[in-house]
Design an enzyme around this catalytic site. Structure first.
Site, short mmCIF file in Angstrom:
data_model
loop_
_atom_site.label_atom_id
_atom_site.label_comp_id
_atom_site.label_asym_id
_atom_site.label_seq_id
_atom_site.Cartn_x
_atom_site.Cartn_y
_atom_site.Cartn_z
N SER A 103 -4.46 1.71 2.27
CA SER A 103 -4.90 1.73 3.56
C SER A 103 -6.38 1.99 3.54
O SER A 103 -7.30 1.47 4.28
CB SER A 103 -3.96 2.40 4.47
OG SER A 103 -2.84 1.96 4.68
N GLU A 141 -1.27 -2.69 -3.70
CA GLU A 141 -2.22 -3.79 -3.51
C GLU A 141 -3.49 -3.36 -2.48
O GLU A 141 -3.71 -4.29 -1.50
CB GLU A 141 -1.28 -5.32 -2.78
CG GLU A 141 -0.34 -5.72 -3.91
CD GLU A 141 0.08 -6.95 -3.51
OE1 GLU A 141 -0.48 -7.84 -2.85
OE2 GLU A 141 1.28 -7.11 -3.71
N ASP A 189 -6.10 -11.95 -2.24
CA ASP A 189 -6.36 -12.48 -1.08
C ASP A 189 -5.27 -13.22 -0.43
O ASP A 189 -4.97 -13.38 0.99
CB ASP A 189 -7.57 -13.30 -1.20
CG ASP A 189 -8.58 -13.53 -0.14
OD1 ASP A 189 -8.76 -12.53 0.47
OD2 ASP A 189 -8.95 -14.74 0.19
N ILE A 219 15.03 8.60 16.83
CA ILE A 219 15.88 8.02 17.86
C ILE A 219 17.23 7.97 17.51
O ILE A 219 18.34 8.19 18.34
CB ILE A 219 15.55 6.79 18.57
CG1 ILE A 219 14.16 7.03 19.36
CG2 ILE A 219 16.57 6.18 19.39
CD1 ILE A 219 13.43 5.66 19.64
C1 FAD Z 1 5.91 1.21 -5.84
C2 FAD Z 1 4.48 0.58 -6.49
C3 FAD Z 1 4.48 -0.59 -7.16
C4 FAD Z 1 3.33 -0.97 -7.81
N1 FAD Z 1 3.08 -2.38 -8.38
C5 FAD Z 1 1.98 -2.73 -9.10
C6 FAD Z 1 2.22 -3.99 -9.86
O1 FAD Z 1 3.01 -4.68 -9.87
N2 FAD Z 1 0.91 -4.16 -10.62
C7 FAD Z 1 -0.03 -3.34 -10.66
O2 FAD Z 1 -1.11 -3.62 -11.19
N3 FAD Z 1 -0.14 -2.35 -9.93
C8 FAD Z 1 1.08 -1.92 -9.32
N4 FAD Z 1 0.76 -0.70 -8.38
C9 FAD Z 1 -0.15 0.08 -8.49
C10 FAD Z 1 -0.89 0.15 -7.25
O3 FAD Z 1 -1.71 -1.06 -6.98
C11 FAD Z 1 -1.73 1.46 -7.46
O4 FAD Z 1 -1.04 2.64 -7.15
C12 FAD Z 1 -2.71 1.52 -6.13
O5 FAD Z 1 -3.97 0.40 -6.42
C13 FAD Z 1 -3.60 2.73 -6.10
O6 FAD Z 1 -3.99 3.20 -7.32
P1 FAD Z 1 -3.64 4.81 -7.70
O7 FAD Z 1 -2.13 4.99 -7.65
O8 FAD Z 1 -4.50 4.78 -9.17
O9 FAD Z 1 -4.39 5.66 -6.76
P2 FAD Z 1 -5.90 6.12 -6.79
O10 FAD Z 1 -6.84 4.74 -7.13
O11 FAD Z 1 -6.10 7.46 -7.30
O12 FAD Z 1 -6.15 6.44 -5.29
C14 FAD Z 1 -5.44 7.52 -4.57
C15 FAD Z 1 -5.63 7.24 -3.28
O13 FAD Z 1 -7.05 7.65 -3.07
C16 FAD Z 1 -7.53 6.93 -1.53
N5 FAD Z 1 -8.75 6.20 -1.99
C17 FAD Z 1 -8.75 5.22 -3.20
N6 FAD Z 1 -10.28 4.59 -3.18
C18 FAD Z 1 -10.46 4.77 -2.06
C19 FAD Z 1 -11.73 4.67 -1.16
N7 FAD Z 1 -12.75 3.97 -1.83
N8 FAD Z 1 -11.93 5.38 -0.21
C20 FAD Z 1 -11.19 6.29 0.23
N9 FAD Z 1 -9.90 6.46 -0.08
C21 FAD Z 1 -9.79 6.01 -1.30
C22 FAD Z 1 -6.31 6.14 -1.42
O14 FAD Z 1 -5.48 6.91 -0.13
C23 FAD Z 1 -5.37 5.99 -2.50
O15 FAD Z 1 -4.06 6.03 -2.22
C24 FAD Z 1 2.13 -0.27 -7.78
C25 FAD Z 1 2.19 1.10 -6.92
C26 FAD Z 1 3.38 1.30 -6.45
C27 FAD Z 1 3.25 2.75 -6.14
#
Ligand code: FAD
Length: 380
Positions: free
Chosen positions: A365, A362, A238, A336
């Site tokens: 979108s 975090e 938050d 551009i």
């Molecule tokens: C560069 C980077 C740094 C990071 N650093 C950290 C960190 O320091 N600590 C940590 O704990 N995590 C970290 N993360 C993890 C990050 O928080 C997760 O990647 C993120 O929460 C998405 O989880 P996932 O990759 O498992 O994707 P998923 O949960 O599998 O989701 C995939 C996609 O599904 C869609 N989606 C998900 N839920 C919904 C919904 N309810 N409704 C509609 N669409 C949805 C979104 O488009 C999403 O991108 C990092 C990730 C990246 C890429």
């Protein structure tokens, strides 16, 4: 330096303007750094930001609150100069957010080190089967006498591999789902905690998958009460979610600044590029999105600083709009710049890679949209 008129908006006090000036001077003297060896570059940035006093803003003293406007201003400014500097700063705050907001006296001693750049923290929430679905965390924390034993896996952990300590969220089992999680402070050197894999992304920063194999930690390592882990994670996000928007805003401002420079210096059809009306249309759209993002980011930060208990809706709007609009602004900047826009090493090419992950981490979108919709529906 670009447009700084926003600093006169009523969201800010003189101390914020002074901070922005001091940091701007520091950035001009010290950034960008060479990203070649990313671990060392990050360690160096943390040490330098600590020595210059800017990391003081990443944690609050007991009974005080984090100044979210300062956090946002710092992230925006650093991101405008160097995305890795923003990353290094942001992780000192996010990594220690749970300790800063909920830590015990003993745990808070770590803050003296993270606020001076002598220790690097990490925030370990995500697992292979639990990204957006935080309540699905599988990592276990089992009581054994006065200790806890942690077993499981964390992935996508920023600072993984260089961190001195990890704030880890695990299933302690007080209740099913989100109410059965707790948070723990785990020093990196604890036996059984391993860096299983280093992860490589399009805008490199230290990132890893971690395994926990019978990691024994004392009861004093638990942050807050048993079962409070989800609440703690959400309270930290938050505060820090609007700062992700601020970083995106910094990237977008830099893209606009680079576009204005290019528009004036590049001649096309016998006149400066910015004489073309379609280019002017792009510039207008970019400037409008930058200001709209800034208003949402600093509205969220100001609301928190003015004592709002939660800013879930404002922070979600700030992160969603600022990150999505920054992607559009940067894409227009690349366009551009023509061929130079995709030339490896050019500023806009770097921004194009740096912005992408902010729309995913975090809270992706899509998830922010759900959060906003639920707050709207709940308010009727
Ligand atoms: C560069 C980077 C740094 C990071 N650093 C950290 C960190 O320091 N600590 C940590 O704990 N995590 C970290 N993360 C993890 C990050 O928080 C997760 O990647 C993120 O929460 C998405 O989880 P996932 O990759 O498992 O994707 P998923 O949960 O599998 O989701 C995939 C996609 O599904 C869609 N989606 C998900 N839920 C919904 C919904 N309810 N409704 C509609 N669409 C949805 C979104 O488009 C999403 O991108 C990092 C990730 C990246 C890429």
């Amino acid at each position: 330096m670009g447009d700084r008129s926003f600093l006169n908006w009523p969201f800010f006090e003189d101390r914020h303007r002074q901070l922005a000036d001091r940091l701007e001077n520091w950035c001009e003297a010290n950034l960008p750094v060479d990203h070649g060896e990313v671990d060392n570059a990050c360690r160096g940035l943390v040490a330098d930001l600590g020595a210059s006093g800017f990391l003081e803003y990443t944690a609050a003293d007991k009974d005080e609150t984090l100044d979210v406007r300062s956090l946002c201003l710092i992230r925006e400014t650093l991101a405008r100069h160097d995305g890795l500097a923003d990353f290094a700063f942001a992780m000192q705050g996010l990594g220690m957010g749970a300790v800063s907001l909920f830590g015990s006296g003993g745990q808070r001693r770590w803050l003296q080190k993270t606020r001076t750049g002598q220790a690097i923290p990490a925030f370990a929430l995500t697992e292979p089967e639990s990204g957006s679905d935080v309540a699905n965390i599988a990592m276990s924390a089992v009581r054994d006498g006065s200790d806890y034993i942690l077993n499981g896996e964390k992935t996508w952990i920023s600072n993984g591999g260089i961190a001195d300590l990890y704030v880890v969220f695990a299933r302690s089992g007080e209740a099913p789902g989100a109410k059965g999680l707790s948070a723990y402070l785990v020093p990196a050197a604890t036996p059984g905690l391993e860096i299983a894999e280093r992860l490589h992304v399009i805008a490199p920063h230290p990132l890893a998958r971690l395994t926990f194999n019978n990691v024994r930690i004392p009861e004093s390592a638990r942050i807050g009460n048993p079962g409070d882990g989800f609440r703690i994670a959400m309270a930290v996000l938050d505060v820090f979610r609007s700062t992700v928007g601020a970083a995106a805003l910094g990237f977008a401002r830099r893209a606009l600044d680079e576009t204005l420079k290019r528009g004036a210096s590049r001649r096309l059809f016998g006149a400066p590029l910015h004489d073309l009306q379609m280019v002017q249309g792009h510039i207008a759209d970019m400037a409008l999105q930058v200001d709209a993002a800034a208003l949402l980011v600093y509205r969220a930060a100001w609301s928190k600083d003015m004592g709002a208990r939660r800013i879930t809706r404002e922070a979600a709007m700030a992160k969603l709009y600022a990150t999505e609009s920054a992607q559009r602004v940067i894409d227009a900047a690349v366009q551009i710049h023509g061929g130079d826009g995709v030339r490896k090493g050019s500023v806009v090419e770097r921004l194009y890679r740096e912005i992408r992950a902010l729309r995913i981490y975090e809270g992706a979108s899509d998830v922010q949209k759900i959060v906003i919709a639920r707050t709207q529906i709940g308010s009727t």
